[in-house]
Structure formats: structure tokens, C-alpha cells
Design an enzyme around this catalytic site. Sequence first.
Site, PDB file in Angstrom:
ATOM      1  N   CYS A  53       0.831  -1.209   0.000  1.00 59.78           N
ATOM      2  CA  CYS A  53       0.000   0.000   0.000  1.00 59.78           C
ATOM      3  C   CYS A  53       0.869   1.265   0.000  1.00 59.78           C
ATOM      4  O   CYS A  53       1.513   1.551  -0.993  1.00 59.78           O
ATOM      5  CB  CYS A  53      -0.989  -0.044   1.170  1.00 59.78           C
ATOM      6  SG  CYS A  53      -2.303   1.159   0.968  1.00 59.78           S
TER       7      CYS A  53
ATOM      8  N   HIS B  67      -3.762  -5.232   0.472  1.00 58.43           N
ATOM      9  CA  HIS B  67      -3.261  -5.695   1.783  1.00 58.43           C
ATOM     10  C   HIS B  67      -3.315  -7.219   1.881  1.00 58.43           C
ATOM     11  O   HIS B  67      -4.377  -7.779   2.143  1.00 58.43           O
ATOM     12  CB  HIS B  67      -4.111  -5.087   2.903  1.00 58.43           C
ATOM     13  CG  HIS B  67      -3.865  -3.627   3.086  1.00 58.43           C
ATOM     14  ND1 HIS B  67      -2.874  -3.125   3.889  1.00 58.43           N
ATOM     15  CD2 HIS B  67      -4.462  -2.553   2.523  1.00 58.43           C
ATOM     16  CE1 HIS B  67      -2.864  -1.802   3.830  1.00 58.43           C
ATOM     17  NE2 HIS B  67      -3.828  -1.433   3.006  1.00 58.43           N
TER      18      HIS B  67
ATOM     19  N   GLU C  83      -2.248  -8.982   4.236  1.00 58.58           N
ATOM     20  CA  GLU C  83      -2.313  -9.416   5.641  1.00 58.58           C
ATOM     21  C   GLU C  83      -3.742  -9.527   6.164  1.00 58.58           C
ATOM     22  O   GLU C  83      -3.961 -10.095   7.220  1.00 58.58           O
ATOM     23  CB  GLU C  83      -1.482  -8.473   6.516  1.00 58.58           C
ATOM     24  CG  GLU C  83      -1.996  -7.033   6.660  1.00 58.58           C
ATOM     25  CD  GLU C  83      -1.613  -6.099   5.503  1.00 58.58           C
ATOM     26  OE1 GLU C  83      -1.290  -6.607   4.413  1.00 58.58           O
ATOM     27  OE2 GLU C  83      -1.664  -4.876   5.693  1.00 58.58           O
TER      28      GLU C  83
END
Length: 508
Positions: free
Chosen positions: A78, A166, A168
Amino acid sequence: MEKILIADFGSQYTQLIARRLREMNVYCEIYPFNKVPRPDADVRGVILSGSPASVRDAGAPQIDLTPFSGHLPILGICYGAQYLAQTNGGEVLPSPSREYGRAMLSIGDASDPLMQGLDAQTQVWMSHGDTIQTLPAGAHLLASTSDVKNAAYRFDKLPVWAIQFHPEVYHTLQGMQLLRNFIVPICGCRQDWTPDNFVEQTVAQLKETVGDDNVILGLSGGVDSSVAAILLKRAVGDRLHCIFVDSGLLRYNEYEEVLASYKDMGLNVIGVDASERFYADLKGVTDPEEKRKIIGRDFVETFNEAASKIENARWLAQGTIYPDVVESASVSGPAAKIKSHHNVGGLPEKMHLKVVEPLRLLFKDEVRRVGVSLGMPQSLIGRHPFPGPGLAIRIIGDITPEKVHILQQVDKIFIDNLRREGLYDKVWQAGAILLPIQSVGVMGDERTYERCVALRAVSSVDGMTADWVHLPYEFLAQTSNEIINKVKGVNRVVYDISSKPPATIEWE
Ligand code: XMP
């Protein structure tokens, strides 16, 4: 010990990146973007996190990547991806519309090592206000979504990758695969950071650090201090001296039971019953922060008195865990904020002891896994968190031994019932609160005017946010009935249905 460094630019997801790597048995450390250490031989790669800031802002967070660039693999996520673009001659512009939420990623270059094993179309999670309009020279595109052309790219001649989404977060369905691609084939991590290894390495380190000195540790009955104690016990044996203080504010019979289980585990424990001192100092005090201060001070003094009797003590061991020490990057300035450790604030300075914190690198669930690996009883490892000031902050208003006794009985019925119904492990934290009101009731043929208690049960991951648990009505009915019938002085039970935020878990 091989590791990945994570440079934190202030994203709400930075700790999640660390969690994901650790779930894959890769050790990593988070540093504020402006405090990332120079890499030593153990570092295998670097991840640049997201950020609420824009790379186009005048004061945007900057990182000097010279020590890493060309030497170690780098993954920008990001803001990290935008930063790598902008600082290498690419162009970052505001997105025509803010991109937030699910998006479908189409892989353009399936041969790239970062994209191995990903479906040609895969759901990812976007959360950004800027977009990478032009890639830097010497970089090529790996994947796009319908709204974001440059959703993943890499540099041709450097081991540097960048992704706009993202990996994660849970909603990036193949995020773990992508992170694994980065840490295993690209960074070459062996994925051997397991609880067993952690125990072995930590015990060896503790032996070396502490040498022949004596160590003092304050046990609270909670998971962290207990796991820390067992690790130290393995390292220094009987030179570990534990102190367990009874503040008179613990749960029903907790002091006796926990003390006995510590002794069963072979720990050298000094139990100090200081309830009278705590009750005397708390008499008439109603302000929650004042209560916390008094309890903190009494705890330190009681602990000190017991500790001063231990000869040749040079070390104070604490059960501090990673969320207590990790510094969060402040994007508005480098001033890093560190949470203080509630329970033992002020101890080390006053005692002139060196501090040893064997769990300071672990998240709570990792502490539990280490506890399992150390063979500790599930009854201890699975315990709900309990606040340092104990029942004092669950008795609204002033504290008296009589109120503590009432609350202990109520709490015991509630917790015992949760266990009996198999609900205890489904709840993150539960307890009862004694309210400063009385209400009218009727028992038999008599009018009563007695106390009201609230029950609270929450689900949470780390206590930062929480939701109330939808306990079955039958369970609540039965528990309320039992409390009112058995606990003298209580004629009304309510259930707390507030989430955090805006409420908190504890009432004070
Ligand atoms: P709150 O009430 O802030 O609680 O939502 C979040 C978590 O922290 C615990 N807590 C404390 N723990 N000393 C502690 O050791 C304190 O003063 C304290 N206050 C709250 C609370 O039990 C919950 O797990």
C-alpha cells in the site's frame, strides 16, 4: 535467529503483517519507519507497511532504504508500494475515487515468484486514497484490478516487489500464499520459529544473561507472568524467587488455588497476604484512577518488602508481552508512543534491579502456545485476562470487604456456570460488576431493598475492541436465578450489552 523487519508507517494493519508471518513460523520485528535498525546477518528481508499518510504530503514519512536496497528482498504494501514508486521516478496521484474494500485481482505475470500459486483472478482488499499512475523506470507490472492498473509490480534488476492491496487482511483470500511466496522462496526463510524453538533459545539466552544471580518475579495468577516464571525456572532453577501478593481483590479462593498450583509446578513462591493493607488504604475511595494509584503503590510496597528479604537478587523478571512494547509509528512526528505495563509500573526504578522480559517478543496467543509447549496446565493457560487492580474496579464506588465478598460469590457462580456449560473458552473475558444502587424486590412475602449486579462477557482479540457475547437466554436465566437465590444481599441481575468502543470492557 533469522528474521524479517517490518517498517511501520502507521497503518492499522501493521501488527497483522507480523501476526501472519509468525503464524507461518517466521520471526519478525516491527519498527517505526524512522527507527529501523541497520540489517545484521540474521535479517532476511524487509516489509514496508501501509500508512494513513499520502506520499504526496510535504511531511510524508520517509525511510532510508540504502542499507537494504540491492542486498535484501523488499516488499512494499500500500503506502510502501506508493513510496517505492514515487521515490524511484514513478508517479502517484489521488485516486479518482477512494478505493476501499474487496477487489478482484487479475494476475498478469504468473511466472513471477511472488505470484506463484495464486489463482488467475483472486479477491484482494484495497484501502487507499492515492493510486500509482506511472510505474518507476526499470519496473514491470505483475497484476491489476478493474480500478487499479498498477496493483502489483516489481523492479527488473532488484529484489523489490510492491503491492497496492493488503495481503495481511483476511479478505485478501490468498494473502497468506503471497506472503509465504515472499518469505520462503524469495527471502529464503526456513520457517523454524516454533514455540519449542522459542523455549530452547530463550532458556539458553536467560542462562547466559542471568548467570549465577538470583531473579525475582511477581506472579499475578495470569498467563503471562506464569509462562515467564516457568521459562525462568527452566533457566535458573531455584534461583528464581516468585512473589504472589494477595490484595484481597482477587477472585473467590483464587489466592489459595493459584498458590497451590504454582507450588505444584515446582515454583519457589512466597505468598504475601496483604488484603488488610489494601482494604485500609482504599477505605472511602471512590474515584477509579485514585483506586488504581493506591493499589499500584500498595502493590509496589508489599512486593518490595518481600523482595528485600531475598539475598543476592540482581534481576527482576516481568511478563511484558509484545503489544506492551511495540512502538507505533506516529505519522505526524517521530515521537513514538509506548504503552506502559499496567501491573508493575514503577517497580524496576525503585528496586535498582536489572529487568529481564523473556516474553517481550510474543503476542498473547503465542504466549499461550509457549505455555503449552512448556507443559503447563490448560486451566492456567486458558484463563481469561484479569485486571491488575482486580475486583476494585468492578465495585463501583468505595470498597469494603463485605462488597468484595458479595462480588466474589456472584463472579464465582457466573464463571463456574460458563465453564460447566462449555462457554468459558468461547468468551475472551467475563466477570461481574457490583453496582452502587439498590432496588426494590420481593422474596417470599417480604419486600427487599438490595444490591444489583451486572454480568459482562466479551469477545475480543486483544482487548482493544470488544463486543458483548450473545450468551444463551437460558444460560442467563439460570445464572441470574442462582445468583439471586444464593448470594445474600443481591436481588437483581442485569447483563451488559455494550460494545467497546464506545464503552470499555471494565466499568471503571
Ligand atoms: P478496558 O476496560 O480498558 O479494558 O476496555 C481492556 C483490558 O484491560 C484490562 N484492564 C486493566 N488491566 N490494569 C490492568 O492490569 C488496569 O488498570 C486495567 N484496566 C483495564 C481489562 O480487564 C481488559 O482486559
